[in-house]
Design an enzyme around this catalytic site. Structure first.
Site, PDB file in Angstrom:
ATOM      1  N   GLY A 142       0.811  -1.210   0.000  1.00 49.48           N
ATOM      2  CA  GLY A 142       0.000   0.000   0.000  1.00 49.48           C
ATOM      3  C   GLY A 142       0.845   1.261   0.000  1.00 49.48           C
ATOM      4  O   GLY A 142       0.466   2.292  -0.563  1.00 49.48           O
ATOM      5  N   ASN A 143       2.042   1.175   0.638  1.00 50.12           N
ATOM      6  CA  ASN A 143       2.911   2.340   0.676  1.00 50.12           C
ATOM      7  C   ASN A 143       3.600   2.584  -0.660  1.00 50.12           C
ATOM      8  O   ASN A 143       4.298   3.579  -0.828  1.00 50.12           O
ATOM      9  CB  ASN A 143       3.951   2.201   1.787  1.00 50.12           C
ATOM     10  CG  ASN A 143       4.619   0.843   1.773  1.00 50.12           C
ATOM     11  OD1 ASN A 143       4.706   0.188   0.734  1.00 50.12           O
ATOM     12  ND2 ASN A 143       5.079   0.403   2.930  1.00 50.12           N
ATOM     13  N   LYS A 175      -7.125  -6.350  10.784  1.00 42.03           N
ATOM     14  CA  LYS A 175      -6.502  -5.794   9.592  1.00 42.03           C
ATOM     15  C   LYS A 175      -6.666  -4.275   9.582  1.00 42.03           C
ATOM     16  O   LYS A 175      -7.788  -3.757   9.603  1.00 42.03           O
ATOM     17  CB  LYS A 175      -7.146  -6.396   8.343  1.00 42.03           C
ATOM     18  CG  LYS A 175      -6.666  -5.796   7.022  1.00 42.03           C
ATOM     19  CD  LYS A 175      -5.241  -6.163   6.738  1.00 42.03           C
ATOM     20  CE  LYS A 175      -4.828  -5.676   5.359  1.00 42.03           C
ATOM     21  NZ  LYS A 175      -3.389  -5.906   5.113  1.00 42.03           N
ATOM     22  N   LYS A 207      -3.240  -8.556   1.526  1.00 49.28           N
ATOM     23  CA  LYS A 207      -2.778  -8.522   0.137  1.00 49.28           C
ATOM     24  C   LYS A 207      -1.586  -9.433  -0.100  1.00 49.28           C
ATOM     25  O   LYS A 207      -1.464 -10.046  -1.176  1.00 49.28           O
ATOM     26  CB  LYS A 207      -2.426  -7.089  -0.249  1.00 49.28           C
ATOM     27  CG  LYS A 207      -1.281  -6.505   0.559  1.00 49.28           C
ATOM     28  CD  LYS A 207      -1.046  -5.047   0.262  1.00 49.28           C
ATOM     29  CE  LYS A 207       0.125  -4.487   1.067  1.00 49.28           C
ATOM     30  NZ  LYS A 207      -0.068  -4.623   2.525  1.00 49.28           N
ATOM     31  N   LYS A 245       4.157  -9.727   5.558  1.00 53.18           N
ATOM     32  CA  LYS A 245       5.007  -9.909   4.383  1.00 53.18           C
ATOM     33  C   LYS A 245       5.934 -11.105   4.582  1.00 53.18           C
ATOM     34  O   LYS A 245       6.118 -11.930   3.669  1.00 53.18           O
ATOM     35  CB  LYS A 245       5.819  -8.643   4.124  1.00 53.18           C
ATOM     36  CG  LYS A 245       4.988  -7.426   3.757  1.00 53.18           C
ATOM     37  CD  LYS A 245       5.834  -6.182   3.654  1.00 53.18           C
ATOM     38  CE  LYS A 245       5.006  -4.979   3.196  1.00 53.18           C
ATOM     39  NZ  LYS A 245       3.871  -4.686   4.080  1.00 53.18           N
TER      40      LYS A 245
END
Length: 315
Positions: free
Chosen positions: A9-10, A123, A208, A266
């Site tokens: 998202g970043n 989340k 994601k 991640k």
């Protein structure tokens, strides 16, 4: 190689930035340049992306729109973000790769309706909130919020992905030479009644990176690249002497003390992909995807660290 490149998202909006279209477009241009380098090097590429800030913004607008009897559900808002971010990425990639077919695809991610995440929202979505803002939104809109660093943010259910329903279509598009943008924001979360064939959206946001790892597995991808705003996974993050991690096995990576709201998902996604496929996963900077693949930057995750590979930490 067949590569799934997961934009964080970043990659589209940095913490603290206003969610203006012009700001996001500038970030998209940087991401598209990095992705284009992978394609120009001869690789098949599927791009996934985050949507935390964008879906949070749409949720606020929907919750407070006096024209609506009820706000739009999160699954529908997630589909909207796929269209918005997908078109920005597609336009930039077409401009950088003349003659290359590029398709932005709205995709759906099946989840288990009995996943315990539905009763334990965790989340993060949306922009940082002050304590006063969080209290007001909890009181007025019924939101659940949690601490994220020094701020608070809205938290929503995040069930585990079971399958990306459009994965066979993505495979067909890859076979025709198409660069595919899909699974944005983890995909539109749905439950699938196999007796009736009916697909129904659910009030959730799928992680994601976990969806990207699952999609990479479904596509028999050779590599999963998780692109973010840091050069490596760091041990001792937040301490006086953080150390960049060059290589790791899934087990070693899982054993690290990593932030739950940012690097931990991640790392879990990268470890899962390697464990289930034996392929390469790597986490590194969004502006140098090719360098991550070539091993000049980022943290490479492999089933076994090759003999003679660099030590776990950079000197």
């Amino acid at each position: 190689m067949r590569i799934v490149a997961a934009l964080g998202g970043n990659a589209l909006l940095q913490r603290g930035e206003r969610p203006d279209a012009a700001i996001q477009l500038n970030h998209v241009r940087r991401s598209a340049r990095s992705i284009a380098e992978l394609v120009e090097a001869g690789h098949e590429v599927v791009v996934t992306h985050g949507n935390g800030p964008q879906i949070g913004l749409l949720a606020v607008e929907s919750e407070t729109d006096p024209a609506l009897t009820a706000p739009y559900p999160l699954d529908v808002l997630g589909a909207q973000t796929q269209g918005m971010i997908g078109t920005l990425l597609a336009r930039e990639l077409r401009g950088r790769l003349p003659g290359k077919a590029v398709a932005a695809l709205v995709t759906h991610t099946e989840v288990d309706p009995h996943d315990p995440a539905f009763t334990h929202p965790a989340k993060f979505i949306g922009q940082p909130l002050t304590d006063r803002q969080a209290q007001r939104l909890s009181r007025e809109l019924g939101w659940t919020t949690a601490a994220d660093g020094r701020d608070r943010r809205r938290v929503v259910p995040s069930p585990e992905p079971v399958a990306v329903l459009e994965a066979p279509l993505v495979r067909q598009l890859l076979g025709s030479g198409t660069l595919v943008i899909c699974a944005g924001g983890g995909g539109v979360p749905v439950v699938h009644d196999r007796d009736t064939g009916r697909i129904t959206g659910v009030e959730a946001v799928v992680d994601k990176d976990r969806t990207a790892a699952l999609l990479a597995e479904q596509l028999d991808a050779d590599a999963l690249l998780i692109l973010t705003d840091v050069t490596h996974v760091f041990t001792g993050f937040g301490s006086a002497h953080p150390r960049p991690l060059l290589t790791a096995t899934p087990g070693w990576l899982r054993g690290l003390d990593l932030p739950e709201g940012s690097m931990r998902p991640k790392a879990e996604a990268a470890a899962s992909f390697v464990e289930r496929t034996g392929g390469l996963a790597a986490i590194g900077p969004v502006d140098n995807a090719l360098g991550i693949l070539l091993g000049t930057t980022g943290t490479a995750v492999r089933a076994a660290v090759p003999a003679g590979a660099p030590s776990h930490h950079a000197a």
